[in-house]
Design a protein around this motif. Structure first.
Motif, PDB file in Angstrom:
ATOM      1  N   LYS A  53       0.835  -1.203   0.000  1.00  0.00           N
ATOM      2  CA  LYS A  53       0.000   0.000   0.000  1.00  0.00           C
ATOM      3  C   LYS A  53       0.874   1.259   0.000  1.00  0.00           C
ATOM      4  CE  LYS A  53      -2.947  -0.246   3.272  1.00  0.00           C
ATOM      5  NZ  LYS A  53      -3.990  -0.855   4.099  1.00  0.00           N
ATOM      6  N   LYS A  54       1.866   1.246  -0.844  1.00  0.00           N
ATOM      7  CA  LYS A  54       2.922   2.259  -0.822  1.00  0.00           C
ATOM      8  C   LYS A  54       2.391   3.682  -0.996  1.00  0.00           C
ATOM      9  CE  LYS A  54       7.102   3.494  -3.417  1.00  0.00           C
ATOM     10  NZ  LYS A  54       7.938   3.133  -4.588  1.00  0.00           N
ATOM     11  N   ILE A  55       1.566   3.914  -2.014  1.00  0.00           N
ATOM     12  CA  ILE A  55       1.137   5.282  -2.295  1.00  0.00           C
ATOM     13  C   ILE A  55       0.242   5.833  -1.191  1.00  0.00           C
ATOM     14  CG2 ILE A  55      -0.864   4.597  -3.686  1.00  0.00           C
ATOM     15  CD1 ILE A  55      -0.290   7.061  -5.445  1.00  0.00           C
ATOM     16  N   VAL A  56      -0.547   4.969  -0.558  1.00  0.00           N
ATOM     17  CA  VAL A  56      -1.389   5.434   0.549  1.00  0.00           C
ATOM     18  C   VAL A  56      -0.516   5.861   1.725  1.00  0.00           C
ATOM     19  CG1 VAL A  56      -3.246   4.811   2.142  1.00  0.00           C
ATOM     20  CG2 VAL A  56      -3.271   3.923  -0.195  1.00  0.00           C
ATOM     21  N   GLN A  57       0.471   5.050   2.028  1.00  0.00           N
ATOM     22  CA  GLN A  57       1.357   5.382   3.147  1.00  0.00           C
ATOM     23  C   GLN A  57       2.147   6.669   2.865  1.00  0.00           C
ATOM     24  OE1 GLN A  57       2.861   2.568   5.761  1.00  0.00           O
ATOM     25  NE2 GLN A  57       2.440   0.784   4.482  1.00  0.00           N
ATOM     26  N   ASP A  58       2.644   6.806   1.666  1.00  0.00           N
ATOM     27  CA  ASP A  58       3.441   7.992   1.334  1.00  0.00           C
ATOM     28  C   ASP A  58       2.585   9.245   1.202  1.00  0.00           C
ATOM     29  OD1 ASP A  58       5.766   6.546   1.385  1.00  0.00           O
ATOM     30  OD2 ASP A  58       5.900   6.284  -0.787  1.00  0.00           O
ATOM     31  N   ALA A  59       1.396   9.102   0.622  1.00  0.00           N
ATOM     32  CA  ALA A  59       0.532  10.271   0.388  1.00  0.00           C
ATOM     33  C   ALA A  59       0.057  10.897   1.697  1.00  0.00           C
ATOM     34  CB  ALA A  59      -0.664   9.874  -0.478  1.00  0.00           C
ATOM     35  N   PHE A  60      -0.161  10.071   2.707  1.00  0.00           N
ATOM     36  CA  PHE A  60      -0.709  10.574   3.975  1.00  0.00           C
ATOM     37  C   PHE A  60       0.335  10.622   5.090  1.00  0.00           C
ATOM     38  CE2 PHE A  60      -4.358   9.028   1.593  1.00  0.00           C
ATOM     39  CZ  PHE A  60      -5.226  10.116   1.705  1.00  0.00           C
ATOM     40  N   ARG A  61       1.593  10.425   4.719  1.00  0.00           N
ATOM     41  CA  ARG A  61       2.648  10.341   5.734  1.00  0.00           C
ATOM     42  C   ARG A  61       2.757  11.613   6.569  1.00  0.00           C
ATOM     43  NH1 ARG A  61       8.751   8.090   4.515  1.00  0.00           N
ATOM     44  NH2 ARG A  61       9.384   7.807   6.691  1.00  0.00           N
ATOM     45  N   GLN A  62       2.632  12.758   5.927  1.00  0.00           N
ATOM     46  CA  GLN A  62       2.796  14.012   6.650  1.00  0.00           C
ATOM     47  C   GLN A  62       1.594  14.334   7.530  1.00  0.00           C
ATOM     48  OE1 GLN A  62       5.767  15.508   6.628  1.00  0.00           O
ATOM     49  NE2 GLN A  62       6.371  13.828   5.255  1.00  0.00           N
ATOM     50  N   MET A  63       0.470  13.689   7.274  1.00  0.00           N
ATOM     51  CA  MET A  63      -0.745  13.970   8.044  1.00  0.00           C
ATOM     52  C   MET A  63      -0.861  13.128   9.306  1.00  0.00           C
ATOM     53  SD  MET A  63      -3.703  14.218   5.143  1.00  0.00           S
ATOM     54  CE  MET A  63      -3.416  14.974   3.546  1.00  0.00           C
ATOM     55  N   LEU A  64      -0.100  12.043   9.379  1.00  0.00           N
ATOM     56  CA  LEU A  64      -0.321  11.055  10.431  1.00  0.00           C
ATOM     57  C   LEU A  64       0.913  10.877  11.308  1.00  0.00           C
ATOM     58  CD1 LEU A  64      -2.188   8.403   8.243  1.00  0.00           C
ATOM     59  CD2 LEU A  64      -3.193  10.102   9.781  1.00  0.00           C
TER      60      LEU A  64
END
Length: 635
Positions: free
Chosen positions: A541-552
């Protein structure tokens, strides 16, 4: 969110079944506790149970008619872009008597006919009767979030949101042995088949039309727009892909926050539900969030991660901290609601989460769908590694005899790893199609067949089973990539397991669950992305983890996925032992029933109570669920 049922009679004999419409609708009471309505006209009857979400006034109750009462609708679901569609209709001269999405749905059908389905953003199963033409139009949403069952004979066609509602029409209860065979492998029954011959599930993205002459046509109105060549030529940079995903998800979440009743969100501590909470917090202050904690099972308790997200976004967070006894107390309530064998044991946890959440809100956002879209399961990483090859993969496969001898369990890190090594080794040398089926299953074809009695084996149509299996696996090839696997998941696992589980258990508690990851714009985008955006050797789930990394919170990044688990093995060895040994799987009951092989059931029970039960409890659970269902619906 509601429940619907209906009948279209072709003969006088068929019309006599219309008198059962009230019983059929009453069977859906938990789906719609707020109101009940019926409509009959000649050969047609429509029933509705309402869970009021948008426009809770009486004027929005169903069945709903248009102004001149030519058209009548019963509708289960939500249309999240209904306000936009309503404006378009107003500009064309339409007037409205309610603030509901139901009325918009009805009048857009009047304006455009079946083609209007492509404009709908939401989840749904609905039926519209045209009194002038004497025709019925029945449709299901793109991905199968909402269920719809259909049974047709020479006298009538009946449909309903749930099997129990369909059975109220008095349809024959004849076991489909090909479905049973699939169930014994997968722990659920893939559509369009059901446990009964003569009952089909209207497939996701399909609609049917019925006329008084008994003519029934089924057509597909949506398919996931996956084009391997276009994916390979996708020129959008990875950074731009991430931004677009966040933007699409933000829109999907915002659309799903429309409600005239209290709304909240499930928060498991995983990346999917956490991302949804982060986005929802942009659009409301102090979002209600809900988590389950396991006092007796620390390995599965993820509430500390959920709390990190709740604290970051200052949500009104509630943790339901449960003991195994709490879960057990809800066990039979969940089993009693299941009206087709369904043995995903995590349904028990979803049931209890829905039960407690419903005490505070009527609508909950959920992260369902992300794993199937973006490669979030361990089997996806295993498939990726098989296709990549290399020393590590070959070494795990080479040690298969060792893994088979070692103790395995889902309830510890070590035991679960050994279990995964064994499954990987078993799949390594299979074809892409056979490997997918093996990793989707809890039992092999041989193991499932060994459970059947001699009589059952004779009844089982191997050709029917093979045709179904081939159709399910049609997208898989030896040279394709992980997107083929995900496309198959979207058509097998998602509608028949994951969405069925959430719909059943949430509706058993009169709770509506909304799934932003299954906004069709998000799904279409996901299948435009290359494999490299979703998975690599170190991350699912690479893109989900990277896309929301700064939010979480950083603690959530690359964290192992645990999911919902319940202590089945402990229950079988303690509280449920009498049920297994003396009732549902007793020798006398199995012999009298005549479906299963007594000796094989005895062998499974012996393994269950041995020192090395392995994963056998999942197969025992499938048998227990089936037997409980059999006693309730077939005896």
């Amino acid at each position: 969110m509601c429940g619907i049922s209906g009948i279209f009679a072709f003969t006088q004999e068929g019309r006599s079944a219309i008198q059962r419409l009230s019983d059929s609708t009453d069977a859906l009471e938990l789906r719609g506790p707020d109101s009940c309505g019926h409509f009959t006209h000649g050969a047609v009857g429509l029933g509705h149970r309402r869970l009021s979400i948008i426009d809770v006034s009486e004027v929005a109750c169903q069945p709903m008619h248009n102004d001149d009462k030519r058209y009548t609708i019963v509708f289960n679901g939500e249309i999240f872009n209904y306000q936009e569609l309503k404006k378009q209709l107003v500009n064309k001269g339409y007037t409205f008597f309610s603030q509901s999405d139901t009325e918009v749905l009805l009048k857009y059908y009047m304006e455009e006919g079946p083609s209007f389905l492509k404009k709908l953003n939401g989840f749904f199963a609905f039926a519209i009767y045209d009194k002038e033409e004497e025709t019925l139009f029945v449709a299901r949403d793109r991905f199968g979030v909402k269920p719809l069952l259909v049974s047709q004979d020479e006298d009538k066609l009946v449909f309903a949101s749930e099997m129990k509602s369909l059975l109220a029409f008095g349809i024959p209860r004849k076991l489909d042995y090909a479905s049973l065979y699939e169930y014994l492998q997968l722990n659920y029954i893939p559509g369009p088949a059901s446990i009964f011959k003569g009952v089909k599930k209207l497939m996701p993205g399909h609609y049917l039309t019925v006329s008084t002459k008994g003519k029934v046509e089924v057509k597909r109105w949506y398919k996931i727009p996956y084009d391997e060549k276009k994916v390979k030529n996708n020129s959008l940079s990875y950074e731009a892909q991430q931004k677009k995903l966040v933007d699409l998800m933000d829109g999907a979440v915002q659309r799903r926050m429309i409600a005239d009743v209290p709304l909240g969100a499930f928060l498991s501590g995983g990346i999917d539900s956490s991302a949804i909470v982060a986005l929802a917090s942009r659009h409301t202050k102090h979002l209600n969030t809900f988590s389950i904690g396991y006092k007796d099972e620390p390995f599965f308790d993820e509430t500390k991660y959920a709390k990190l997200v709740a604290d970051k976004y200052k949500t009104n967070h509630t943790v339901f901290s449960l003991t195994n006894n709490d879960l057990y107390e809800h066990l039979f309530r969940a089993l009693d609601y299941i009206d087709e064998p369904f043995a995903d044991s995590s349904a028990l946890a979803v049931n209890i989460l829905s039960h407690y959440t419903r005490q505070k809100v009527t609508v909950a956002l959920s992260g369902d769908g992300a794993d199937e879209l973006f490669a979030g399961y361990n089997k996806h990483m295993a498939e990726y590694k098989v296709r990549q090859g290399g020393f590590a993969a070959e070494a795990v496969a080479a040690f298969l005899p060792l893994w088979e001898m070692m103790p395995k369990s889902r309830n510890s890190s070590f035991g679960n790893r050994i279990r995964q090594f064994q499954r990987f080794g078993e799949g390594m040398n299979l074809s892409a199609k056979d490997r997918y089926w093996r990793w989707a299953s809890f039992a092999t074809e041989e193991d499932a067949k060994s459970l059947l009695s001699g009589k059952s084996k004779k009844i089982l149509s191997k050709n029917t089973y093979k045709k179904r299996r081939l159709k399910i696996l049609s997208h898989l090839s030896q040279k394709g990539d992980i997107n083929e696997v995900l496309l198959t998941d979207m058509q097998l696992v998602l509608p028949n397991d994951m969405l069925t589980k959430v719909d059943l258990m949430s509706m058993a508690n009169s709770l509506e669950v909304r799934t932003p990851f299954l906004d069709y714009k998000v799904v279409n985008f996901a299948f435009s992305l290359p494999q490299s955006s979703k998975i690599d050797g170190g991350m699912k789930k690479k893109i989900v983890q990277d896309a929301f990394r700064q939010m979480l919170p950083p603690e959530l990044y690359k964290r192992p996925k645990h999911g919902f688990e319940v202590p089945l093995l402990k229950w079988f060895q303690n509280e449920l032992r009498p049920l297994v040994m003396d009732d549902l799987l007793s020798d006398s009951f199995i012999e009298a029933q005549g479906i299963f092989n007594v000796a094989e059931i005895q062998r499974l029970k012996a393994q269950l109570f041995s020192k090395n039960p392995g994963d056998i409890h999942a197969r025992i659970w499938a048998l227990v669920v089936f037997q409980h269902w059999w006693k309730k619906w077939m005896v």
